[in-house]
Write a protein that holds these residues in place. Structure first.
Motif, PDB file in Angstrom:
ATOM      1  N   TRP A  70      50.540  46.797  38.060  1.00 37.52           N
ATOM      2  CA  TRP A  70      50.450  45.746  37.211  1.00 37.52           C
ATOM      3  C   TRP A  70      51.354  44.734  36.869  1.00 37.52           C
ATOM      4  N   ARG A  73      51.048  42.267  40.079  1.00 40.93           N
ATOM      5  CA  ARG A  73      49.997  41.419  39.553  1.00 40.93           C
ATOM      6  C   ARG A  73      49.923  40.451  38.385  1.00 40.93           C
ATOM      7  N   GLY A  74      51.317  40.456  37.717  1.00 43.58           N
ATOM      8  CA  GLY A  74      51.573  39.449  36.777  1.00 43.58           C
ATOM      9  C   GLY A  74      51.099  39.714  35.371  1.00 43.58           C
ATOM     10  N   ALA A  75      51.084  41.141  35.181  1.00 41.69           N
ATOM     11  CA  ALA A  75      50.408  41.301  33.671  1.00 41.69           C
ATOM     12  C   ALA A  75      51.716  40.888  32.859  1.00 41.69           C
ATOM     13  N   PRO A  76      51.192  40.451  31.592  1.00 41.26           N
ATOM     14  CA  PRO A  76      51.992  39.816  30.499  1.00 41.26           C
ATOM     15  C   PRO A  76      52.760  40.828  29.757  1.00 41.26           C
ATOM     16  N   LYS A  78      56.218  41.414  29.194  1.00 37.81           N
ATOM     17  CA  LYS A  78      57.634  40.721  29.476  1.00 37.81           C
ATOM     18  C   LYS A  78      58.897  41.371  28.988  1.00 37.81           C
ATOM     19  N   ASN A 118      47.118  37.779  24.862  1.00 34.00           N
ATOM     20  CA  ASN A 118      47.438  37.602  26.569  1.00 34.00           C
ATOM     21  C   ASN A 118      47.063  38.442  27.496  1.00 34.00           C
ATOM     22  N   VAL A 119      47.321  39.897  27.059  1.00 36.20           N
ATOM     23  CA  VAL A 119      47.029  40.869  27.940  1.00 36.20           C
ATOM     24  C   VAL A 119      45.605  40.992  28.166  1.00 36.20           C
ATOM     25  N   LYS A 121      43.557  38.581  28.004  1.00 34.51           N
ATOM     26  CA  LYS A 121      43.190  37.389  28.808  1.00 34.51           C
ATOM     27  C   LYS A 121      43.318  37.690  30.298  1.00 34.51           C
ATOM     28  N   TRP A 122      44.596  38.347  30.455  1.00 33.30           N
ATOM     29  CA  TRP A 122      44.817  38.737  31.816  1.00 33.30           C
ATOM     30  C   TRP A 122      43.907  39.732  32.493  1.00 33.30           C
ATOM     31  N   GLU A 125      40.666  38.242  33.395  1.00 30.02           N
ATOM     32  CA  GLU A 125      41.037  37.447  34.913  1.00 30.02           C
ATOM     33  C   GLU A 125      40.734  38.564  36.304  1.00 30.02           C
ATOM     34  N   GLN A 126      41.482  39.821  35.696  1.00 27.88           N
ATOM     35  CA  GLN A 126      41.127  40.776  36.803  1.00 27.88           C
ATOM     36  C   GLN A 126      39.827  41.293  37.056  1.00 27.88           C
TER      37      GLN A 126
END
Length: 547
Positions: A70, A73-76, A78, A118-119, A121-122, A125-126
């Motif tokens: 993850w 893959r750029g999971a938010p 942070k 945001n998670v 939304k990500w 997208e996946q």
């Protein structure tokens, strides 16, 4: 006119962490086996993440099982947690509990402070990249059943109805979405989940669910007030010791701070206002020091299922299953639910994939509850199952008993305490002290309407009201007369209002449905259970920006 229909192997109702994790897991299994499986996910919000609201400190365990890569893959996720503080507040100060005295469930090492919208939304997208058909803006309005009485899917709501329910000039029929299996992931107090519990008697032999309402704001604060990775949890003031609740302050990245307050919906004083308690909370010296000089960016509210294992309904029925907070998977003691939602979605997906592969359809996915029983998630929820019943005994006694349960017994005490329905807890208004809430100062504390504005809530006014009264006479004859109309105070969005008309100054309940942020508190707390929350047109309600 007949509704058009579409057929899928698996249909998922709800685009939160549970539903999206289920959709992704189904596609992962199909790819691993070289098979094809059709998966559709509908979400009532205007976009994936629009209706998601959570604190949120996230345990990445389930996400790591879903996507070991993850991070790549750029999971938010942070902001890693760097420091925990638990403070018992009094009116002017507080006492911080040393970390070595805290139960393990309050320690957040290895977790992340996230904006859960945001998670989601990500994750959306996946899911789309893997071939899931994702349809935001479509509300599951009706459960569909086959001739044998099994769930065969859902119908989405009609669009363009007049207020009286008749077709308007822009009327569009909803669609029927049929599937071999339907997973319900609507979140806490799901509209369809509630119907399924009744039809299939899923709550027979278990405790009523018990809830809290969480009210949250997102702030941008001065750099000198910001401590990225700091997690603050508080108990005590402003609530009295006999009322369950507490606050949080989570320091994200980019000078952002999430501040919120949770009030258990089993409170007894009908004069209490969770919204006003949240506004008071921010004025405490231990909290205002992080917010002063900052700017409030967003506001929202959501009910939280907090009853634990003993309040969890049966998870499966012919043709489908409940996942995530539709089934009450949140761990109230840890103040976390997203990891549990993801794991439950994965477990249900694995059972559904096995059934579809075996050419079964619309039976009970018994492999799902069996897998849950054997999972780390069940072990985690079992360990903290007594948290909410302990805390109903009062702040000090409840904290002591839970501390003993966790520190001395590791959550393995030989008893399980029980929950009662929240709507039964209110006492008559005449027996309870009134609460004098201060006026908002417009800097740290605010009124309801300016708060709702920040939630970006919108509803088309010319549609049937989605807040239905079973008996229109009850709000005045019972709620106002006995409880001083508590719906005016437990609603965090100013939806319910007592107005007086005519020469006789006769009271009536006005429902400002356009303000509704879909928190479901009214459906839960109304003392006569006279309010039934149903879905409005798809795409309506709040549009939270990463809440």
């Amino acid at each position: 006119m007949e509704r058009e229909s579409m057929e899928f192997d698996v249909l998922i109702v709800g685009g939160g962490p549970a539903g999206l994790a289920a959709a992704i897991r189904l596609k992962q299994l199909a790819e691993a086996k070289g098979q094809d499986i059709s998966v559709c996910l509908i979400e009532k919000g205007a976009e994936i993440g629009a209706h998601i609201l959570s604190g949120a400190v996230m345990d990445p365990r389930a996400l790591t099982e879903l996507f070991p890569d993850w991070k790549e893959r750029g999971a938010p996720l942070k902001t890693a947690v760097t420091e925990d503080k638990v403070i018992f507040l009094n009116e002017t100060g507080g006492h911080t509990v040393p970390n070595n005295l805290l139960p393990d469930c309050f320690i957040n090492h290895g977790n992340y402070i996230v904006r859960l919208g945001n998670v989601a939304k990500w994750l959306g997208e996946q899911a789309e990249a893997m071939g899931v058909e994702v349809y935001p803006g479509f509300a599951g309005a009706e459960v569909l059943y086959d001739e044998a009485g099994a769930v065969k899917g859902v119908a989405t709501g009609d669009m363009g109805l007049n207020r009286d329910g008749t077709p308007g000039p822009n009327h569009q029929l909803g669609m029927e979405l049929h599937a071999k299996y339907t997973l319900f992931a609507e979140g806490c107090r799901g509209h369809l989940g509630k119907q399924l519990e009744a039809r299939y008697q899923l709550r027979d032999g278990v405790d009523p669910q018990t809830y809290g309402i969480g009210i949250k704001e997102l702030w941008e604060v001065p750099v000198q007030n910001h401590r990225p990775g700091l997690v603050v949890h508080t108990a005590g003031w402003p609530l009295p010791a006999d009322t369950y609740g507490g606050g949080f302050v989570y320091h994200l990245e980019d000078n952002l701070v999430a501040v919120g307050y949770v009030v258990g919906l089993n409170y007894s004083n009908p004069h209490l206002s969770p919204f006003e308690e949240m506004q008071r909370y921010k004025t405490h010296p231990e909290i205002r020091k992080y917010l002063e000089g900052g700017k409030r960016l967003a506001y929202g509210a959501r009910a939280i299922a907090a009853g634990g294992l003993q309040s969890q309904p049966r998870l499966v029925f012919p043709g489908g299953a409940l996942i995530g907070d539709d089934a009450g998977f949140l761990n109230a003691a840890r103040i976390k639910g997203s990891h549990a939602a993801i794991k439950s979605g994965m477990l249900a997906a694995e059972a559904a994939f096995e059934a579809v592969g075996a050419n079964r359809q619309r039976d009970a996915l018994t492999a799902y509850p069996s897998a849950f029983q054997d999972s780390w998630l069940h072990a985690e929820l079992y360990k903290t199952r007594n948290f909410k019943p302990y805390m109903k005994k009062g702040l000090w006694l409840g904290s002591l008993l839970f501390g003993i349960d966790q520190k001395l017994f590791g959550g393995k005490v030989p008893w399980t305490l029980h929950n009662t329905a929240d709507h039964t807890a209110l006492r008559p208004a005449a027996e309870c002290p009134r609460i004098d809430y201060p006026k908002p100062d417009g800097k740290l504390s605010f009124d309801r309407l300016s708060s709702v504005f920040l939630s970006n809530t919108n509803h088309e006014e010319e549609q049937p009201c989605h807040l239905q009264l079973k008996d229109p006479g009850v709000p005045i004859a019972v709620n106002l007369a006995k409880y001083d109309a508590p719906e005016q105070r437990y609603c965090p969005a100013g939806v319910y209002e007592i107005v007086r008309d005519g020469e006789n100054n006769a009271p009536r309940l006005q429902i400002n449905a356009q303000n509704c942020v879909h928190c479901k508190t009214c459906d839960i707390k109304d003392p006569t259970q006279n309010i039934n929350w149903v879905v409005p047109q798809g795409g309506e309600g709040p549009i939270y920006q990463g809440m």
